[in-house]
Design an enzyme around this catalytic site. Structure first.
Site, PDB file in Angstrom:
ATOM      1  N   LYS A 143       0.719  -1.180  -0.629  1.00 32.15           N
ATOM      2  CA  LYS A 143      -0.162   0.057  -0.042  1.00 32.15           C
ATOM      3  C   LYS A 143       1.221   0.947  -0.371  1.00 32.15           C
ATOM      4  O   LYS A 143       2.029   1.000   0.253  1.00 32.15           O
ATOM      5  CB  LYS A 143      -1.100   0.030   1.038  1.00 32.15           C
ATOM      6  N   ASP A 197      -2.502  -0.479   9.992  1.00 32.54           N
ATOM      7  CA  ASP A 197      -2.518  -0.611   8.407  1.00 32.54           C
ATOM      8  C   ASP A 197      -3.281  -2.158   8.210  1.00 32.54           C
ATOM      9  O   ASP A 197      -3.896  -2.061   6.838  1.00 32.54           O
ATOM     10  CB  ASP A 197      -0.948  -0.389   7.233  1.00 32.54           C
TER      11      ASP A 197
END
Length: 302
Positions: free
Chosen positions: A19, A149
C-alpha cells in the site's frame, strides 16, 4: 478445536498487496501514547505471496524471496504474520497447527506495509480455513490490534479513507490504474522513532492539531487527489534518513513537471518512509536517476 494428527492438510494462498498513503495526517497523541491518524490508503499491484496450510506438524513460519534482507527478519515469534496467526487462533478458540510460507516481493521496512500485508493475508487465509470463522467485524478487530495498516489490508477494497488507529474506514470506489515509480532503499525508517520525532517537533512548536476537513469531491479522481496529497512524516523523516533527504525533492520535482504538462501526478513519501514515489499516468515514461544505495521499482495501483 484441535486438528487431528491424521487430518488432511488444507492450503490457502493469498496475495498480500503493498500500500501507499496518499494522505497521512498525524493527529493528537492519545492517553495510551498512540497517535490518531487520518489517511488515504491505496493498494498496489506489487505483492507478496503467502501460503498458509493447516494440518499436522509443528507451527512454522518461513520467509524467502528477492526482497528479503540479508540478515533476515528476526525471530519468527515477533513477525507480524506469526502474531496474526496466534491472535486468530485465540479469537476463534481454534488450536490449529499451521505452517506459513511468505514469498517476499515488497521491499522491507519502507513504508509500503509489507509486514502488515502479510499479517492481513494470514488472517484472511485462516478465516477461510477455520471451521468456525469469526466473521469480518471480529477479523477487523483482530487486525486493528496488530497495526494501523492491517485492517485496510484485510479488506478487498483497493482504496479507503481511514482514521483513528486505522481501524475505522470508509471504502472508496476504485480509480483507473496509475503507474508508480517507487524509490526504495537498503534501510528503512523505524515507525516508532518517526512518531517520536514528530511528537517532539510538534511539542517544540507548541502545535495542537485536531481533525482536518475535506470535501467529498477531493476523492473523486486522480486530478482532485493531487490537491490534498500530503504526508506529515515528511516534516521529520528527511532529517532521519539520508536517502529520503536526497530523493524526496527529486520525486516532487518530477511530479511538478508532469503537472505542468497537464498530467495528474503526485511525488511524495509513503507511510513513515523511507520509500518515495512518483504516481503518474501509465502512458508517461518516467526516467528517475537515483543515488547509490537506492533503486527504482515499477508497479501500478491495484
Amino acid at each position: 478445536m484441535s486438528v487431528s494428527p491424521t487430518a488432511p492438510t488444507t492450503v490457502r494462498i493469498e496475495r498480500a498487496h503493498a500500500k501507499i498513503n496518499l494522505v497521512l495526517r498525524i493527529l493528537a497523541r492519545e492517553a495510551n501514547g498512540y497517535h490518531g491518524i487520518e489517511t488515504l490508503f491505496q493498494k498496489l499491484a506489487l505483492h507478496d505471496v503467502v501460503h498458509v496450510s493447516v494440518g499436522s506438524g509443528p507451527r512454522r513460519l518461513s520467509c524467502s524471496g528477492p526482497t528479503m534482507p540479508s540478515g533476515g527478519l528476526g525471530p519468527v515469534e515477533r513477525n507480524l504474520a506469526w502474531r496474526a496467526a496466534e491472535a486468530y487462533g485465540a479469537a476463534a478458540a481454534w488450536d490449529a497447527s499451521w505452517q506459513i510460507t511468505i514469498e517476499k516481493h515488497i521491499p522491507v521496512g519502507g513504508g509500503l506495509g509489507g509486514g502488515s500485508a502479510d499479517a492481513a493475508a494470514v488472517l484472511r487465509a485462516l478465516e477461510a480455513l477455520c471451521p468456525t470463522p469469526v466473521g469480518l467485524p471480529r477479523l477487523l478487530e483482530i487486525a486493528g490490534r496488530l497495526g494501523a495498516d492491517v485492517p485496510f489490508l484485510v479488506t478487498e477494497h483497493s482504496r479507503a479513507w481511514a482514521w483513528g488507529r486505522g481501524d475505522r474506514m470508509l471504502p472508496l470506489p476504485a480509480l483507473p490504474p496509475m503507474a508508480l515509480s517507487l524509490v526504495v532503499f537498503r534501510s528503512g525508517v523505524n515507525t516508532g522513532a518517526a512518531y517520536g520525532e514528530f511528537a517532539r517537533v510538534r511539542e517544540a512548536r507548541g502545535e495542537s492539531v485536531g481533525a482536518y476537513g475535506y470535501v467529498a469531491s477531493a476523492f473523486k479522481d486522480w486530478s482532485a487527489l493531487v490537491t490534498i496529497a500530503g504526508n506529515d512524516f515528511e516534516q521529520v523523516v528527511p532529517g532521519m534518513h539520508d536517502g529520503v533527504r536526497s530523493v524526496l525533492p527529486l520525486v516532487r520535482d518530477h511530479a511538478h513537471r508532469l503537472r505542468e504538462q497537464g498530467h495528474a501526478a503526485i511525488g511524495m513519501m509513503s507511510g513513515s518512509g523511507a520509500t518515495c514515489f512518483v504516481l503518474h499516468p501509465p502512458a508517461v515514461e518516467l526516467a528517475l536517476e537515483v543515488p547509490a544505495g537506492a533503486r527504482v521499482v515499477r508497479t501500478e495501483t491495484a
